[in-house]
Design a protein around this motif. Sequence first.
Motif, PDB file in Angstrom:
ATOM      1  N   PRO A 197       1.015  -1.232   0.106  1.00 17.77           N
ATOM      2  CA  PRO A 197       0.056  -0.003  -0.007  1.00 17.77           C
ATOM      3  C   PRO A 197       0.817   1.193  -0.189  1.00 17.77           C
ATOM      4  O   PRO A 197       2.078   1.227   0.416  1.00 17.77           O
ATOM      5  CB  PRO A 197      -0.888  -0.291   1.315  1.00 17.77           C
ATOM      6  N   ILE A 198       0.229   2.262  -0.340  1.00 19.56           N
ATOM      7  CA  ILE A 198       0.767   3.676  -0.437  1.00 19.56           C
ATOM      8  C   ILE A 198      -0.037   4.694   0.485  1.00 19.56           C
ATOM      9  O   ILE A 198      -1.436   4.735   0.072  1.00 19.56           O
ATOM     10  CB  ILE A 198       0.945   4.169  -1.965  1.00 19.56           C
ATOM     11  N   TYR A 199       0.526   5.273   1.305  1.00 20.67           N
ATOM     12  CA  TYR A 199      -0.263   6.102   2.183  1.00 20.67           C
ATOM     13  C   TYR A 199       0.116   7.839   2.200  1.00 20.67           C
ATOM     14  O   TYR A 199       1.504   7.767   2.274  1.00 20.67           O
ATOM     15  CB  TYR A 199      -0.537   5.845   3.849  1.00 20.67           C
ATOM     16  N   ILE A 200      -0.600   8.583   1.654  1.00 17.73           N
ATOM     17  CA  ILE A 200       0.192   9.922   1.578  1.00 17.73           C
ATOM     18  C   ILE A 200      -0.871  11.049   2.172  1.00 17.73           C
ATOM     19  O   ILE A 200      -1.937  11.058   2.229  1.00 17.73           O
ATOM     20  CB  ILE A 200       0.209  10.576  -0.048  1.00 17.73           C
ATOM     21  N   GLU A 201      -0.151  11.623   3.047  1.00 18.99           N
ATOM     22  CA  GLU A 201      -0.819  12.536   4.202  1.00 18.99           C
ATOM     23  C   GLU A 201      -0.987  14.051   3.343  1.00 18.99           C
ATOM     24  O   GLU A 201      -0.676  14.135   2.310  1.00 18.99           O
ATOM     25  CB  GLU A 201      -0.149  12.727   5.153  1.00 18.99           C
ATOM     26  N   LYS A 202      -2.012  14.804   3.695  1.00 17.91           N
ATOM     27  CA  LYS A 202      -2.493  15.961   3.283  1.00 17.91           C
ATOM     28  C   LYS A 202      -1.302  16.831   3.068  1.00 17.91           C
ATOM     29  O   LYS A 202      -0.418  17.072   3.795  1.00 17.91           O
ATOM     30  CB  LYS A 202      -3.496  16.794   4.229  1.00 17.91           C
ATOM     31  N   GLY A 203      -1.451  17.734   1.754  1.00 18.66           N
ATOM     32  CA  GLY A 203      -0.679  18.637   1.641  1.00 18.66           C
ATOM     33  C   GLY A 203       0.754  18.298   0.952  1.00 18.66           C
ATOM     34  O   GLY A 203       1.836  19.166   0.793  1.00 18.66           O
ATOM     35  N   VAL A 204       1.068  17.181   0.653  1.00 16.46           N
ATOM     36  CA  VAL A 204       2.139  16.675   0.018  1.00 16.46           C
ATOM     37  C   VAL A 204       2.253  17.046  -1.528  1.00 16.46           C
ATOM     38  O   VAL A 204       1.430  17.160  -2.228  1.00 16.46           O
ATOM     39  CB  VAL A 204       2.325  15.294   0.189  1.00 16.46           C
ATOM     40  N   ASP A 205       3.383  17.430  -1.806  1.00 18.46           N
ATOM     41  CA  ASP A 205       3.980  18.104  -3.079  1.00 18.46           C
ATOM     42  C   ASP A 205       4.831  16.909  -3.901  1.00 18.46           C
ATOM     43  O   ASP A 205       5.941  16.936  -3.463  1.00 18.46           O
ATOM     44  CB  ASP A 205       4.557  19.385  -3.084  1.00 18.46           C
ATOM     45  N   ILE A 206       4.189  16.288  -4.893  1.00 15.65           N
ATOM     46  CA  ILE A 206       4.949  15.253  -5.584  1.00 15.65           C
ATOM     47  C   ILE A 206       5.285  15.845  -7.147  1.00 15.65           C
ATOM     48  O   ILE A 206       4.517  15.896  -7.943  1.00 15.65           O
ATOM     49  CB  ILE A 206       4.211  13.748  -5.721  1.00 15.65           C
ATOM     50  N   MET A 207       6.590  16.133  -7.196  1.00 16.40           N
ATOM     51  CA  MET A 207       6.837  16.738  -8.595  1.00 16.40           C
ATOM     52  C   MET A 207       6.955  15.671  -9.458  1.00 16.40           C
ATOM     53  O   MET A 207       7.113  14.499  -9.542  1.00 16.40           O
ATOM     54  CB  MET A 207       8.281  17.559  -8.239  1.00 16.40           C
ATOM     55  N   ARG A 213       6.760   3.177  -5.366  1.00 12.45           N
ATOM     56  CA  ARG A 213       6.423   1.910  -5.412  1.00 12.45           C
ATOM     57  C   ARG A 213       6.309   1.360  -3.711  1.00 12.45           C
ATOM     58  O   ARG A 213       7.167   1.073  -3.206  1.00 12.45           O
ATOM     59  CB  ARG A 213       7.465   1.108  -5.904  1.00 12.45           C
ATOM     60  N   GLY A 214       4.920   0.959  -3.542  1.00 15.42           N
ATOM     61  CA  GLY A 214       4.804   0.612  -2.004  1.00 15.42           C
ATOM     62  C   GLY A 214       5.131  -0.720  -1.777  1.00 15.42           C
ATOM     63  O   GLY A 214       5.779  -1.354  -2.252  1.00 15.42           O
ATOM     64  N   PRO A 215       5.257  -1.021  -0.198  1.00 15.80           N
ATOM     65  CA  PRO A 215       4.544   0.072   0.689  1.00 15.80           C
ATOM     66  C   PRO A 215       5.238   1.183   1.201  1.00 15.80           C
ATOM     67  O   PRO A 215       6.694   1.094   1.232  1.00 15.80           O
ATOM     68  CB  PRO A 215       4.365  -0.938   1.899  1.00 15.80           C
ATOM     69  N   VAL A 216       4.623   2.423   1.002  1.00 15.13           N
ATOM     70  CA  VAL A 216       5.361   3.692   1.271  1.00 15.13           C
ATOM     71  C   VAL A 216       4.359   4.505   2.030  1.00 15.13           C
ATOM     72  O   VAL A 216       3.049   4.571   1.929  1.00 15.13           O
ATOM     73  CB  VAL A 216       5.773   3.920  -0.085  1.00 15.13           C
ATOM     74  N   SER A 217       5.019   5.193   2.984  1.00 13.92           N
ATOM     75  CA  SER A 217       4.176   6.261   3.810  1.00 13.92           C
ATOM     76  C   SER A 217       5.039   7.476   3.504  1.00 13.92           C
ATOM     77  O   SER A 217       5.924   7.661   3.779  1.00 13.92           O
ATOM     78  CB  SER A 217       4.099   5.905   5.171  1.00 13.92           C
TER      79      SER A 217
END
Length: 397
Positions: A197-207, A213-217
């Motif tokens: 799984p991949i979990y991304i919290e609010k306000g993240v900027d991914i350029m 590639r999960g599992p990633v937080s």
Amino acid sequence: MNFILYDGIEWKNLFPITLTRPVSEIRLGLFTIKERWEKYIGVKAVDIITQPFLSKKYSLVKKEYFTNILLINSSFLPNEELIKIILSLKENEAIFFKKKIVVIKKSFFSYKENIISLKEKNYKKIYNIKNIVHIQHTWDIFINNESVLKKDFMFFTKGKKSFSLLGKNNNILCKEKIFLEEDIIANNIVLNAQLGPIYIEKGVDIMEGSVIRGPVSIGKKATLNIGSKIYGGTSIGSFCKVGGEIINSIIFSYSNKAHDGFLGNAILGTWCNLGAGTNISNLRNDYRKITVWNYEKKNFIPINLQFFGLIMGDHSKSAINTQFNTATTVGVNTNIFGYGFPPRYIPSFSLGGIQNSKKISFDRVCETAKIVMNRRNVIFSIVDKKILEYLYQLLNI
């Protein structure tokens, strides 16, 4: 249900990460250990029992005693089986794992008691748990991060609705294993949750051009620079800036690895910075098992691991093009630069690389910390200064 998290004998085995924090503030998976216990039990911890020099920052109350209280060893991670046993505990009963205390329920607890010295014979009834994650050494953090991250994702996203990415031309694989909080900005990226799984919290900027590639937080308001390559088993804390190639690593909040370079099987404390082109070896050229620095024995000891990169304490920095050997341990507030490979153990407050006998002045330690933290609108407090001052006066840490 009131509970206290306390540091057991494991605290010393987790240097340099615990030199500046209780065990309960260690991050792995989606949360710190404290946050995870609070989410499983459903209430906030009433106190943290840690070392005296850390208590002013991390202790929560000033009471002399508690009634009807759970005492929980912070080095153990909660799971559903453990919580079920905890809910059934009666006065003066305990849960053990391999003869080590996990949880005690007491009708009365005074801070004068020595928790670490308590033994099995002191309890009316003892429960033994067989399956639990126990963080005893620094490498246990990255070894367990992938499995903990998967369990966290399943437990804490159940019944919740994911948001959508704010961007275009993104490639999403296995969408059902991806959970996004609000206001995530991303264009032309890849999120691949086929392996975890991949979990991304609010306000993240991914350029642009980034691949996860999960599992990633990814923690809130973190930034992934152009072309970032984030592999499984990785947890990136809030307000971090990352780039390059990262695998099976934990980066605590407010730390940066913003440029190209490899980081693998590693832990960075908070307020760390890896200069451009910094690389970390996580595998010996001869593929043999590694040795790692032991703070108590003041020597390197063999452990049964092949992949091990870097353990770096809070406020430490590396200059551009720094090349770390396999299984390097870096203390708190080091400033690493110079020719050649730095030593595989660098004591806290060291200045340089091979020539690391020089110690940074404490005034410069505080001056740098204040500048770095002010850039993120965080105050370098008197309590923060006192913690670093206490460590500065110790030898070989």
